[in-house]
Design an enzyme around this catalytic site. Sequence first.
Site, mmCIF file in Angstrom:
data_model
loop_
_atom_site.group_PDB
_atom_site.id
_atom_site.type_symbol
_atom_site.label_atom_id
_atom_site.label_comp_id
_atom_site.label_asym_id
_atom_site.label_seq_id
_atom_site.Cartn_x
_atom_site.Cartn_y
_atom_site.Cartn_z
ATOM 1 N N GLU A 1 0.793 -1.278 0.260
ATOM 2 C CA GLU A 1 0.281 -0.115 -0.085
ATOM 3 C C GLU A 1 0.916 1.317 -0.039
ATOM 4 O O GLU A 1 1.930 1.396 0.887
ATOM 5 C CB GLU A 1 -0.952 -0.110 1.280
ATOM 6 C CG GLU A 1 -1.841 -1.109 1.377
ATOM 7 C CD GLU A 1 -3.043 -0.914 2.438
ATOM 8 O OE1 GLU A 1 -4.079 -0.948 2.289
ATOM 9 O OE2 GLU A 1 -2.414 -0.463 3.439
ATOM 10 N N CYS A 2 0.594 2.113 -0.889
ATOM 11 C CA CYS A 2 1.449 3.482 -0.903
ATOM 12 C C CYS A 2 2.656 3.138 -0.838
ATOM 13 O O CYS A 2 3.440 2.811 -1.857
ATOM 14 C CB CYS A 2 0.851 4.330 -0.125
ATOM 15 S SG CYS A 2 1.209 6.139 -0.219
ATOM 16 N N GLY A 3 3.537 3.650 0.241
ATOM 17 C CA GLY A 3 4.832 3.606 0.254
ATOM 18 C C GLY A 3 5.299 2.008 0.077
ATOM 19 O O GLY A 3 6.425 1.672 -0.610
#
Length: 436
Positions: A327-329
């Site tokens: 997720e994201c990073g």
Amino acid sequence: MPAGLVISAPASGVGKTTLTLALARAWRNRGLNVQCFKSGPDYIDPAFHAAATGRASVNVDSWAMDRATISHLVGRGADADIVLAEGSMGLFDGVAARGVSGTGATADIAEMLGWPVLLVIDPSGQAQTAAAIAAGLRDYRPGVHLAGVVLNRVASQRHEDLVRRALNDAGIAVFGALPRHAEINLPKRHLGLVQAEEQAEIGKLIDEAARFVAEHVDLDAVLRSAASWSPQSAANGLNVTPPGQRIALARDAAFSFVYPHMLEAWRAAGADISTFSPLADEAPDASADVCWLPGGYPELHAGKIAANARFRSGLRAFAETRPVHGECGGYMVLGTALTDADGVCHEMAGLLGLETSFAKRRMHLGYRLAELAAPMPGHRAGARLRGHEFHYSTILAQPDTPLAVVHDATGAVIAETGSRRGNTTGTFFHLIAEDR
């Protein structure tokens, strides 16, 4: 029976978090059991709440969650003496289009639960106008009730007297005023406060804030203003399927943005979570059946991640036979390359073709509704997932097969579709809930 109160303000940056932490610790020091919640999509504040109260805090979100889910989550406050819900942004700030049970505004939670609102007002550069703002917030939505206000960053005794007089004339209780010169500050960085687990002195900071607020705020009057509240049972609980029976979860200063309610729901459904640290060059547990990389601050540690060969090779070996999701990073680390703020390009895991850069900062912020085009761990193809995206990276390349069709809160299709390749998937949004 516990009492409930919402801490909100006209805008961000006024002092909601500091006041929430100070009140929670001050009442805890008096022997009360205090339970905190965070309204809206914030993965940092709940850890501060836990540090102040000694009890885990979770998010409640009217855009992403239905009433049954919110009732289930706030039910953890049933054995508390006082329950505090810290708001996000301004009291009525949400998105234009209604979500599952509201627009994501703090006012939705206040009205839904019947808890009055304690406003933090910063009267810097004004006097009587502060009362007009408070009165406007009080009268804007009939189902939302104002308990009173705490003034923050008051310049002088004369300044305080002017504002107090105006608020009293408007029929609004003033529970206290915090002098500007003695303000307590928590360290910040580009995605919000520096995380509680990164601050060795967080306990002392909260103690000092509690002492300061207790000197200037009538804690007994604030407590009396809270509404008695009887938690409603929610038989359905959380509609969450864990991504696997045994989950290898990346967890350190670079990978820490995961909603507490998600982890609790996975465990409640019978999943076992084992954590590992990519920054310590650890690989995911070989006995796990899925690996999950949450978001965080990989851009601050990109060089170390790139140099940690054991982590990267172990992750690649894991992905050959089992699902890996980021997720994201975490999604960025699963990609091919990440360019940091200084323009240095770092090699990432290479499980996806994603390339991102922080050299040219571009903010991506908002709710996301994704319809999965293919399965991802814990969710079938066609599932409608609600989440929130917040990062400053620029996409240089996203060449893999899209994972989902993703809309923002207005219904517009966005380019951050997520990716899938083999057993690896990734999204820019952080998952909050799946539509029932």
